[in-house]
Design a protein around this motif. Structure first.
Motif, PDB file in Angstrom:
ATOM      1  N   ARG A  10       0.831  -1.207   0.000  1.00 15.09           N
ATOM      2  CA  ARG A  10       0.000   0.000   0.000  1.00 15.09           C
ATOM      3  C   ARG A  10       0.861   1.252   0.000  1.00 15.09           C
ATOM      4  O   ARG A  10       1.795   1.354   0.758  1.00 15.09           O
ATOM      5  N   ARG A  11       0.558   2.173  -0.881  1.00 16.36           N
ATOM      6  CA  ARG A  11       1.250   3.461  -0.921  1.00 16.36           C
ATOM      7  C   ARG A  11       0.203   4.551  -0.932  1.00 16.36           C
ATOM      8  O   ARG A  11      -0.934   4.324  -1.353  1.00 16.36           O
ATOM      9  N   SER A  12       0.556   5.731  -0.512  1.00 15.27           N
ATOM     10  CA  SER A  12      -0.358   6.862  -0.641  1.00 15.27           C
ATOM     11  C   SER A  12      -0.423   7.255  -2.110  1.00 15.27           C
ATOM     12  O   SER A  12       0.596   7.617  -2.699  1.00 15.27           O
ATOM     13  N   ARG A  14      -2.154   9.630  -5.055  1.00 10.76           N
ATOM     14  CA  ARG A  14      -2.813  10.940  -5.185  1.00 10.76           C
ATOM     15  C   ARG A  14      -3.254  11.241  -6.605  1.00 10.76           C
ATOM     16  O   ARG A  14      -3.801  12.302  -6.862  1.00 10.76           O
ATOM     17  N   ASN A  67      -0.258  21.284   0.294  1.00 11.01           N
ATOM     18  CA  ASN A  67      -0.551  19.872   0.586  1.00 11.01           C
ATOM     19  C   ASN A  67      -0.577  19.081  -0.731  1.00 11.01           C
ATOM     20  O   ASN A  67      -1.350  19.395  -1.633  1.00 11.01           O
ATOM     21  N   PRO A  68       0.251  18.018  -0.840  1.00 16.44           N
ATOM     22  CA  PRO A  68       0.314  17.284  -2.108  1.00 16.44           C
ATOM     23  C   PRO A  68      -0.979  16.556  -2.481  1.00 16.44           C
ATOM     24  O   PRO A  68      -1.121  16.098  -3.622  1.00 16.44           O
ATOM     25  N   ALA A  69      -1.915  16.471  -1.556  1.00 22.43           N
ATOM     26  CA  ALA A  69      -3.175  15.782  -1.850  1.00 22.43           C
ATOM     27  C   ALA A  69      -4.272  16.753  -2.308  1.00 22.43           C
ATOM     28  O   ALA A  69      -5.427  16.342  -2.491  1.00 22.43           O
ATOM     29  N   VAL A 127      -5.273   7.846  -0.188  1.00 21.98           N
ATOM     30  CA  VAL A 127      -4.368   8.589   0.694  1.00 21.98           C
ATOM     31  C   VAL A 127      -5.181   9.160   1.847  1.00 21.98           C
ATOM     32  O   VAL A 127      -6.294   9.663   1.647  1.00 21.98           O
ATOM     33  N   ILE A 128      -4.627   9.046   3.036  1.00 26.09           N
ATOM     34  CA  ILE A 128      -5.253   9.672   4.206  1.00 26.09           C
ATOM     35  C   ILE A 128      -4.808  11.130   4.225  1.00 26.09           C
ATOM     36  O   ILE A 128      -3.614  11.410   4.134  1.00 26.09           O
ATOM     37  N   VAL A 129      -5.762  12.046   4.303  1.00 23.94           N
ATOM     38  CA  VAL A 129      -5.427  13.477   4.301  1.00 23.94           C
ATOM     39  C   VAL A 129      -5.827  14.077   5.654  1.00 23.94           C
ATOM     40  O   VAL A 129      -7.003  14.012   6.046  1.00 23.94           O
ATOM     41  N   GLY A 130      -4.812  14.632   6.343  1.00 22.97           N
ATOM     42  CA  GLY A 130      -5.083  15.186   7.670  1.00 22.97           C
ATOM     43  C   GLY A 130      -4.800  16.668   7.787  1.00 22.97           C
ATOM     44  O   GLY A 130      -5.226  17.311   8.756  1.00 22.97           O
ATOM     45  N   LEU A 131      -4.092  17.220   6.785  1.00 21.79           N
ATOM     46  CA  LEU A 131      -3.661  18.621   6.880  1.00 21.79           C
ATOM     47  C   LEU A 131      -4.629  19.537   6.142  1.00 21.79           C
ATOM     48  O   LEU A 131      -4.498  19.785   4.940  1.00 21.79           O
ATOM     49  N   PRO A 165       8.361   5.425   0.564  1.00 27.88           N
ATOM     50  CA  PRO A 165       9.254   6.241   1.394  1.00 27.88           C
ATOM     51  C   PRO A 165       9.983   5.340   2.400  1.00 27.88           C
ATOM     52  O   PRO A 165       9.447   4.327   2.828  1.00 27.88           O
ATOM     53  N   ARG A 167      11.519   3.503   5.482  1.00 26.17           N
ATOM     54  CA  ARG A 167      10.958   3.128   6.779  1.00 26.17           C
ATOM     55  C   ARG A 167      12.054   2.918   7.813  1.00 26.17           C
ATOM     56  O   ARG A 167      13.166   2.528   7.468  1.00 26.17           O
TER      57      ARG A 167
HETATM   58  C1  LIG Z   1      -2.686  10.798   9.850  1.00 25.98           C
HETATM   59  C2  LIG Z   1      -2.133  10.998   8.458  1.00 25.98           C
HETATM   60  C3  LIG Z   1      -2.285  12.218   7.829  1.00 25.98           C
HETATM   61  C4  LIG Z   1      -1.803  12.402   6.532  1.00 25.98           C
HETATM   62  N1  LIG Z   1      -2.028  13.594   5.906  1.00 25.98           N
HETATM   63  C5  LIG Z   1      -1.632  13.744   4.627  1.00 25.98           C
HETATM   64  C6  LIG Z   1      -1.950  14.955   3.931  1.00 25.98           C
HETATM   65  O1  LIG Z   1      -2.559  15.869   4.460  1.00 25.98           O
HETATM   66  N2  LIG Z   1      -1.534  15.050   2.639  1.00 25.98           N
HETATM   67  C7  LIG Z   1      -0.885  14.047   1.991  1.00 25.98           C
HETATM   68  O2  LIG Z   1      -0.558  14.205   0.818  1.00 25.98           O
HETATM   69  N3  LIG Z   1      -0.562  12.878   2.632  1.00 25.98           N
HETATM   70  C8  LIG Z   1      -0.940  12.710   3.922  1.00 25.98           C
HETATM   71  N4  LIG Z   1      -0.678  11.536   4.576  1.00 25.98           N
HETATM   72  C9  LIG Z   1       0.063  10.457   3.878  1.00 25.98           C
HETATM   73  C10 LIG Z   1       1.507  10.314   4.388  1.00 25.98           C
HETATM   74  O3  LIG Z   1       2.270  11.373   3.897  1.00 25.98           O
HETATM   75  C11 LIG Z   1       2.068   8.938   3.938  1.00 25.98           C
HETATM   76  O4  LIG Z   1       1.296   7.913   4.533  1.00 25.98           O
HETATM   77  C12 LIG Z   1       3.528   8.741   4.351  1.00 25.98           C
HETATM   78  O5  LIG Z   1       4.366   9.660   3.693  1.00 25.98           O
HETATM   79  C13 LIG Z   1       4.028   7.328   4.031  1.00 25.98           C
HETATM   80  O6  LIG Z   1       3.866   7.026   2.655  1.00 25.98           O
HETATM   81  P1  LIG Z   1       3.007   5.772   2.173  1.00 25.98           P
HETATM   82  O7  LIG Z   1       1.593   5.966   2.691  1.00 25.98           O
HETATM   83  O8  LIG Z   1       3.048   5.778   0.676  1.00 25.98           O
HETATM   84  O9  LIG Z   1       3.621   4.540   2.756  1.00 25.98           O
HETATM   85  C14 LIG Z   1      -1.135  11.338   5.868  1.00 25.98           C
HETATM   86  C15 LIG Z   1      -1.010  10.102   6.504  1.00 25.98           C
HETATM   87  C16 LIG Z   1      -1.506   9.920   7.775  1.00 25.98           C
HETATM   88  C17 LIG Z   1      -1.398   8.559   8.424  1.00 25.98           C
END
Ligand SMILES: Cc1cc2nc3c(=O)[nH]c(=O)nc-3n(C[C@H](O)[C@H](O)[C@H](O)COP(=O)(O)O)c2cc1C
Length: 179
Positions: A10-12, A14, A67-69, A127-131, A165, A167
């Motif tokens: 699994r990767r984030s 976008r 924010n990249p998302a 992708v989880i977006v929190g920002l 990325p 670990r």
């Molecule tokens: C709680 C949380 C908040 C995150 N917020 C953002 C975000 O706002 N924007 C974004 O592009 N990625 C966000 N991410 C994704 C992380 O950047 C990403 O999971 C991390 O760099 C590891 O990469 P991977 O998911 O590909 O393994 C978030 C991940 C988590 C768990």
């Protein structure tokens, strides 16, 4: 797909293909959320799938600069806003039971991981977006009192390959008997 494969691969993601995510698939993803563990089985999650393009644009405006998302909030074939009901997880008789107070962030973190791993199993990238501005996002979806918006999760069939990325290896974070 094997669980370890789903966890490690699994990767984030976008960027997405222009291919819809069916309601049947969404239903299966919600089953994954449903079976997530939670404090005393309180299940304090509420999930809003946002389909309305106007609301998507308003949600995108809540995303923090850089924010990249950002684009994913509008471009993703499916978008979920993950909300929490407050004062249930971590509570007993309306009182907090631990020094950490409300455990909603913890339970929703697990629910988000269930959602993203189930998506991975279905060939979807997420992708989880929190920002972002959580209060502004709450206004867009008509969030009732006693709740918080915690995260947004855009997803779709991936249109990009992403390098993992780096670990921290277990040898660095895992110890035996004492910190
Ligand atoms: C709680 C949380 C908040 C995150 N917020 C953002 C975000 O706002 N924007 C974004 O592009 N990625 C966000 N991410 C994704 C992380 O950047 C990403 O999971 C991390 O760099 C590891 O990469 P991977 O998911 O590909 O393994 C978030 C991940 C988590 C768990």
């Amino acid at each position: 797909m094997e669980l370890m494969e789903a966890i490690t691969q699994r990767r984030s993601i976008r960027k997405y293909q222009d291919r819809p995510v069916s309601d049947d698939v969404v239903r299966e993803l919600m089953d994954a959320v449903m079976w997530s563990p939670s404090w005393a089985n309180t299940q304090c999650w509420e999930v809003i799938q946002v389909k309305d393009p106007a609301k998507r644009e308003q949600l995108q405006q809540t995303i923090s600069k850089g924010n990249p998302a950002t684009k994913a909030i509008v471009s993703a074939p499916a978008l979920f806003v993950i909300c929490a009901r407050l004062k249930s997880s971590g509570y007993y008789n309306e009182k907090v039971t631990t020094k950490f107070g409300d455990w909603f962030m913890f339970d929703l973190g697990i629910a988000c991981q269930s959602l993203c791993l189930a998506a991975q199993d279905k060939g979807l990238g997420s992708v989880i977006v929190g920002l972002f501005d959580h209060d502004a996002a709450g206004k867009v979806i008509g969030l009732p009192g006693g709740h918080e918006v915690v995260a947004m999760v855009p997803m779709g069939y991936p249109a990009q390959d992403v390098k993992a990325p780096k670990r921290r290896p277990p040898e660095e974070f895992m110890r035996v008997d004492s910190f």
